[in-house]
Design an enzyme around this catalytic site. Structure first.
Site, PDB file in Angstrom:
ATOM      1  N   ARG A  54       1.506  -1.133  -0.173  1.00  0.00           N
ATOM      2  CA  ARG A  54      -0.061  -0.503   0.341  1.00  0.00           C
ATOM      3  C   ARG A  54       0.664   1.564  -0.310  1.00  0.00           C
ATOM      4  NH1 ARG A  54      -3.727  -3.584   1.950  1.00  0.00           N
ATOM      5  NH2 ARG A  54      -1.624  -4.285   2.759  1.00  0.00           N
ATOM      6  N   THR A  55       1.574   1.564   1.043  1.00  0.00           N
ATOM      7  CA  THR A  55       3.011   2.508   1.554  1.00  0.00           C
ATOM      8  C   THR A  55       3.818   3.017   0.091  1.00  0.00           C
ATOM      9  OG1 THR A  55       2.139   1.938   3.350  1.00  0.00           O
ATOM     10  CG2 THR A  55       3.769   3.942   2.667  1.00  0.00           C
ATOM     11  N   LYS A  82      23.519  -5.917  -0.426  1.00  0.00           N
ATOM     12  CA  LYS A  82      24.956  -6.869  -0.583  1.00  0.00           C
ATOM     13  C   LYS A  82      25.910  -6.085   0.841  1.00  0.00           C
ATOM     14  CE  LYS A  82      25.033  -6.286  -5.793  1.00  0.00           C
ATOM     15  NZ  LYS A  82      26.312  -4.902  -7.077  1.00  0.00           N
ATOM     16  N   ARG A 104      11.049   4.062   4.034  1.00  0.00           N
ATOM     17  CA  ARG A 104      10.735   2.732   5.450  1.00  0.00           C
ATOM     18  C   ARG A 104      12.287   1.766   5.199  1.00  0.00           C
ATOM     19  NH1 ARG A 104       5.727  -0.962   5.034  1.00  0.00           N
ATOM     20  NH2 ARG A 104       5.021   1.515   5.881  1.00  0.00           N
ATOM     21  N   HIS A 134       4.584   6.355  11.325  1.00  0.00           N
ATOM     22  CA  HIS A 134       4.552   5.831  10.463  1.00  0.00           C
ATOM     23  C   HIS A 134       3.388   7.242   9.631  1.00  0.00           C
ATOM     24  CE1 HIS A 134       3.363   4.687   6.779  1.00  0.00           C
ATOM     25  NE2 HIS A 134       2.768   3.934   6.739  1.00  0.00           N
TER      26      HIS A 134
END
Lengths: 315, 178
Positions: A54-55, A82, A104, A134
């Site tokens: 969603r975000t 990596k 995020r 958030h």
């Protein structure tokens, strides 16, 4: 504002400005103007070091409707997997001329590092950091509550909101507590004691362990996802027991106020914190939260990037 | 500060513009008035009322916010959006009359034309303003003008309307560089 890292960055008036702007943008996008030229030539990087549907899609749709260029960047398939450090990633983004980074990250505070260390000059938008915050989710939740229950008011004064479930691991709950109380709502947290964070008694909320006594008293009920990926200990005896005491089911929906709305930030564990008939009931605004998310994120991007570049931090 | 257009003159200008619009488009049926918020929107409502008083019936009237289409967005802090309300008939095949309070650089009107282009394709677009103060920066001209007021660039023209400012008048003041 230069960045959106925490709800604490926003004053009450700034929060309301975001909600009002989102409302106007929703009206324009529902009508004939799907695309606006406002951020033409700006580059927005979606840096997702943790999974999201969603975000990420919501920020991408918002940026594209404002004509910005979007670069998606996820941990899988990038040098993050990596072991590249956040600093090196940030400097790469800076070198590519990112005007904003939507980040995020599984580590609480990662967006703050990105914003505070002069690693890059663009705006940083926190799209969920660990178990911390958030903010864009809280803004879209406040927007959804205001739209349904606000009766034309600018803020959420006097509205009663219950947030139910895994408060301990929930950045959505933290941002919502900050924002909803800032806007005048009364927040009740409902959870088993094991899923409440340390120090919760100093938050400006009421705490309850009994969902059935809270249900008839609220205008909006927000169910949180049980975050299996962060559950490294045993917080409740069994999923069935959790659902029986803290899940939203048909009986509990029937006990809600006639006008109360059911919310969930997604993704849902159907059958655990919410039953399918609760999630799909007429009271549920869960799908609408997603579309409101696009409007709210358009407002955030416009207000952060639309105007003249701001030097330094919060204005 | 000097009053250049007192209340009675504003009312007369609005009625005259209403007549001119009707004359140009041969009646009110195909006209859509779109005011640019804030004061242009109130002027559009007043012109619509004047047209309705002359013709009977209801002329279509709405508002068009230009904020998201401005070319000077990046030179100032972001502004709150104002309402865009397009009448249900839309703009397709209509004679759209944009309404604003002051015509100055012409950049607002350019933004309005861009915004309008996103919504649809009107048969024609014209422009009505209460005050034309000159100093255009773009090839834009008003079709219906309440009053031409020659100004210097540094002067400040302020349109006050009852709906917003509690009084009807247009004033001119010496100002800094605008």
């Amino acid at each position: 504002m230069k960045h959106l890292l925490s709800i604490n960055d926003l004053s009450r008036d700034e929060s309301i400005l975001i909600l009002d702007t989102a409302a106007e943008l929703a009206r324009i996008s529902d009508g004939p103007m799907k695309k606006l030229p406002t951020l033409r030539g700006r580059t927005i990087v979606n840096l997702f070091a943790e999974d999201s549907t969603r975000t990420r899609i919501s920020f991408e749709a918002a940026a594209k409707r404002l004509s910005a260029d979007v670069i998606n960047f996820s941990a899988k398939g990038s040098s993050l997997s990596k072991g590249e450090s956040l600093k090196d990633t940030a400097q790469t983004l800076q070198a590519m001329g990112a005007d904003a980074v939507v980040i995020r990250h599984p580590a609480s505070g990662a967006p703050f590092r990105l914003a505070d260390n002069q690693w890059m000059s663009g705006a940083v938008i926190n799209a969920g950091d660990g178990t911390h915050e958030h903010p864009s989710q809280a803004l879209l939740d406040a927007y959804t509550i205001r739209k349904h229950l606000g009766k034309g008011a600018k803020d959420l004064a006097g509205l009663r909101v219950a947030i139910v479930g895994d408060i301990l691991h929930s950045r959505v709950a933290r941002s919502n507590v900050l924002l909803l109380t800032k806007l005048g709502a009364h927040v009740t947290l409902v959870a088993p004691p094991t899923l409440l964070p340390f120090g919760v008694d100093s938050w400006p909320v009421i705490i309850s362990y009994d969902l059935d006594s809270v249900i008839p008293q609220v205008d909006a009920i927000m169910m949180l996802r049980i975050q299996q990926e962060r559950m490294h200990e045993i917080f409740f005896p069994s999923a069935r027991e959790y659902s029986r005491y803290f899940g939203l089911n048909r009986d509990r929906i029937n006990a809600l106020n006639p006008n109360a709305i059911i919310m969930h930030p997604g993704p849902m564990n159907r059958g655990l914190e919410i039953t399918a008939d609760a999630a799909d009931s007429a009271r549920s605004v869960i799908v609408e939260q997603v579309s409101n998310g696009v409007s709210v994120r358009m407002a955030i991007l416009y207000l952060l990037l639309g105007g003249a570049p701001i030097e330094g931090g919060i204005n | 500060m000097k009053t250049v257009l007192p209340a009675p003159d504003i009312s007369r200008a609005i009625v005259r513009i209403a007549h001119e619009i009707l004359e140009r488009y041969d009646g009110a049926d195909s006209i859509t008035l779109l005011g640019i918020p804030t004061r242009g929107a109130h002027l559009a409502t007043r012109i619509a009322a004047a047209i309705n008083a002359i013709e009977g019936g209801q002329v279509a009237v709405g508002t068009l916010d230009t904020t998201m289409h401005r070319d000077d967005l990046r030179t100032r802090s972001p502004k709150a959006l104002l309402p865009t309300l397009i009448p249900t008939a839309g703009v397709e095949g209509r004679h759209v009359v944009l309404v604003d309070d002051v015509l100055f650089s012409g950049r607002t009107i350019r933004a309005a034309l861009d915004a309008l282009g996103e919504i649809g394709r009107p048969t024609s677009v014209s422009l009505a303003v209460l005050v034309d103060r000159g100093h255009r920066e773009l090839p834009i001209k008003a079709d219906f003008v309440g009053k031409n007021i020659p100004t210097s660039r540094s002067e400040i023209i302020k349109v006050n309307l009852v709906e917003v400012d509690g009084t009807d008048e247009v004033t001119i003041a010496e100002g800094g560089v605008k």
